[in-house]
Scaffold this motif. Structure first.
Motif, PDB file in Angstrom:
ATOM      1  N   ASN A  53     -91.101 -46.542  28.277  1.00 46.00           N
ATOM      2  CA  ASN A  53     -89.729 -46.865  28.643  1.00 46.00           C
ATOM      3  C   ASN A  53     -89.275 -48.006  27.744  1.00 46.00           C
ATOM      4  O   ASN A  53     -90.014 -48.957  27.514  1.00 46.00           O
ATOM      5  N   VAL A  54     -88.042 -47.898  27.246  1.00 43.73           N
ATOM      6  CA  VAL A  54     -87.538 -48.864  26.273  1.00 43.73           C
ATOM      7  C   VAL A  54     -86.196 -49.424  26.728  1.00 43.73           C
ATOM      8  O   VAL A  54     -85.306 -48.679  27.134  1.00 43.73           O
ATOM      9  N   PHE A  55     -86.066 -50.750  26.620  1.00 41.32           N
ATOM     10  CA  PHE A  55     -84.783 -51.423  26.781  1.00 41.32           C
ATOM     11  C   PHE A  55     -84.395 -51.929  25.402  1.00 41.32           C
ATOM     12  O   PHE A  55     -85.100 -52.746  24.809  1.00 41.32           O
ATOM     13  N   PHE A  56     -83.301 -51.396  24.862  1.00 38.69           N
ATOM     14  CA  PHE A  56     -82.837 -51.783  23.527  1.00 38.69           C
ATOM     15  C   PHE A  56     -81.527 -52.543  23.670  1.00 38.69           C
ATOM     16  O   PHE A  56     -80.532 -51.985  24.129  1.00 38.69           O
ATOM     17  N   ASP A  57     -81.554 -53.828  23.308  1.00 36.36           N
ATOM     18  CA  ASP A  57     -80.337 -54.646  23.335  1.00 36.36           C
ATOM     19  C   ASP A  57     -79.661 -54.517  21.976  1.00 36.36           C
ATOM     20  O   ASP A  57     -80.124 -55.058  20.980  1.00 36.36           O
ATOM     21  N   GLY A  58     -78.571 -53.778  21.961  1.00 38.40           N
ATOM     22  CA  GLY A  58     -77.844 -53.541  20.722  1.00 38.40           C
ATOM     23  C   GLY A  58     -76.525 -54.276  20.646  1.00 38.40           C
ATOM     24  O   GLY A  58     -75.663 -53.912  19.853  1.00 38.40           O
ATOM     25  N   THR A  59     -76.365 -55.317  21.457  1.00 35.91           N
ATOM     26  CA  THR A  59     -75.084 -56.018  21.501  1.00 35.91           C
ATOM     27  C   THR A  59     -74.756 -56.734  20.190  1.00 35.91           C
ATOM     28  O   THR A  59     -73.588 -57.037  19.938  1.00 35.91           O
ATOM     29  N   GLU A  60     -75.775 -56.999  19.352  1.00 33.15           N
ATOM     30  CA  GLU A  60     -75.536 -57.621  18.041  1.00 33.15           C
ATOM     31  C   GLU A  60     -76.023 -56.710  16.912  1.00 33.15           C
ATOM     32  O   GLU A  60     -76.185 -57.141  15.777  1.00 33.15           O
ATOM     33  N   PHE A  61     -76.257 -55.456  17.246  1.00 35.09           N
ATOM     34  CA  PHE A  61     -76.783 -54.461  16.313  1.00 35.09           C
ATOM     35  C   PHE A  61     -75.640 -53.850  15.516  1.00 35.09           C
ATOM     36  O   PHE A  61     -74.613 -53.493  16.075  1.00 35.09           O
ATOM     37  N   GLU A  62     -75.838 -53.736  14.198  1.00 31.99           N
ATOM     38  CA  GLU A  62     -74.789 -53.176  13.339  1.00 31.99           C
ATOM     39  C   GLU A  62     -75.186 -51.864  12.671  1.00 31.99           C
ATOM     40  O   GLU A  62     -74.392 -51.279  11.953  1.00 31.99           O
ATOM     41  N   GLY A  63     -76.421 -51.405  12.894  1.00 34.15           N
ATOM     42  CA  GLY A  63     -76.841 -50.131  12.322  1.00 34.15           C
ATOM     43  C   GLY A  63     -78.126 -50.257  11.518  1.00 34.15           C
ATOM     44  O   GLY A  63     -78.878 -51.203  11.669  1.00 34.15           O
ATOM     45  N   TRP A  64     -78.358 -49.263  10.659  1.00 36.30           N
ATOM     46  CA  TRP A  64     -79.567 -49.200   9.851  1.00 36.30           C
ATOM     47  C   TRP A  64     -79.194 -49.107   8.381  1.00 36.30           C
ATOM     48  O   TRP A  64     -78.162 -48.524   8.045  1.00 36.30           O
ATOM     49  N   ASP A  65     -80.094 -49.596   7.526  1.00 42.60           N
ATOM     50  CA  ASP A  65     -79.932 -49.216   6.125  1.00 42.60           C
ATOM     51  C   ASP A  65     -80.546 -47.823   6.000  1.00 42.60           C
ATOM     52  O   ASP A  65     -81.167 -47.311   6.948  1.00 42.60           O
ATOM     53  N   LEU A  66     -80.364 -47.168   4.876  1.00 39.77           N
ATOM     54  CA  LEU A  66     -80.781 -45.772   4.723  1.00 39.77           C
ATOM     55  C   LEU A  66     -82.274 -45.577   4.949  1.00 39.77           C
ATOM     56  O   LEU A  66     -82.687 -44.659   5.661  1.00 39.77           O
ATOM     57  N   HIS A  67     -83.104 -46.438   4.391  1.00 41.37           N
ATOM     58  CA  HIS A  67     -84.548 -46.306   4.547  1.00 41.37           C
ATOM     59  C   HIS A  67     -84.947 -46.488   6.016  1.00 41.37           C
ATOM     60  O   HIS A  67     -85.806 -45.783   6.537  1.00 41.37           O
ATOM     61  N   ALA A  68     -84.317 -47.438   6.703  1.00 39.62           N
ATOM     62  CA  ALA A  68     -84.617 -47.673   8.114  1.00 39.62           C
ATOM     63  C   ALA A  68     -84.183 -46.492   8.985  1.00 39.62           C
ATOM     64  O   ALA A  68     -84.860 -46.152   9.959  1.00 39.62           O
ATOM     65  N   ALA A  69     -83.072 -45.852   8.636  1.00 38.24           N
ATOM     66  CA  ALA A  69     -82.644 -44.664   9.385  1.00 38.24           C
ATOM     67  C   ALA A  69     -83.696 -43.564   9.269  1.00 38.24           C
ATOM     68  O   ALA A  69     -84.018 -42.885  10.245  1.00 38.24           O
TER      69      ALA A  69
END
Length: 131
Positions: A53-69
């Motif tokens: 089970n995962v809790f992901f706090d994305g309130t300051e998340f802006e996305g991924w760079d291509l390699h990270a995606a």
């Protein structure tokens, strides 16, 4: 656009139950996945029928760079069946859409929340049903 960047990961394990909490700030990079992936794989190692089970706090998340995606896709394809529930806590419409797309790559549920308490409560319901 923010120049702040980072990822914080905590993993708790109780037998086959694994709880992962993540907070991403800015844009995730390949280097972030080089930290995240081994942590998850260490927790999964030797665990029979893990329930993640995962809790992901994305309130300051802006996305991924291509390699990270690409890294994120590979992680989902490799371990997607082990994920039970992912609660994505965010504050942007694109994050809601992204969480729906993410559900295609795991066997469990992905839900988007704009309230962190609701997200945690939903994850705790999973813990009760799994015990």
């Amino acid at each position: 656009m923010s120049y702040l960047h980072g990822v914080h990961v905590e993993i708790e394990q109780n037998e086959n139950q694994i709880f992962m909490e993540m907070k991403a700030i800015g844009t995730l990079t390949h280097e972030d996945y080089e930290k995240i992936t081994p942590l998850l794989e260490t927790a999964l190692e030797g665990t029979t029928d893990p329930v993640v089970n995962v809790f992901f706090d994305g309130t300051e998340f802006e996305g991924w760079d291509l390699h990270a995606a690409w890294d994120d896709l590979k992680l989902g394809l490799r371990h997607g069946r082990k994920f039970n529930k992912i609660a994505f806590y965010g504050n942007e419409r694109w994050q809601s859409i992204m969480s729906k797309v993410g559900s295609w790559f795991i066997s469990g549920e992905v839900r988007y929340f704009e309230d962190s308490i609701e997200a945690i409560n939903w994850l705790r319901e999973a813990d009760k049903s799994a015990s």
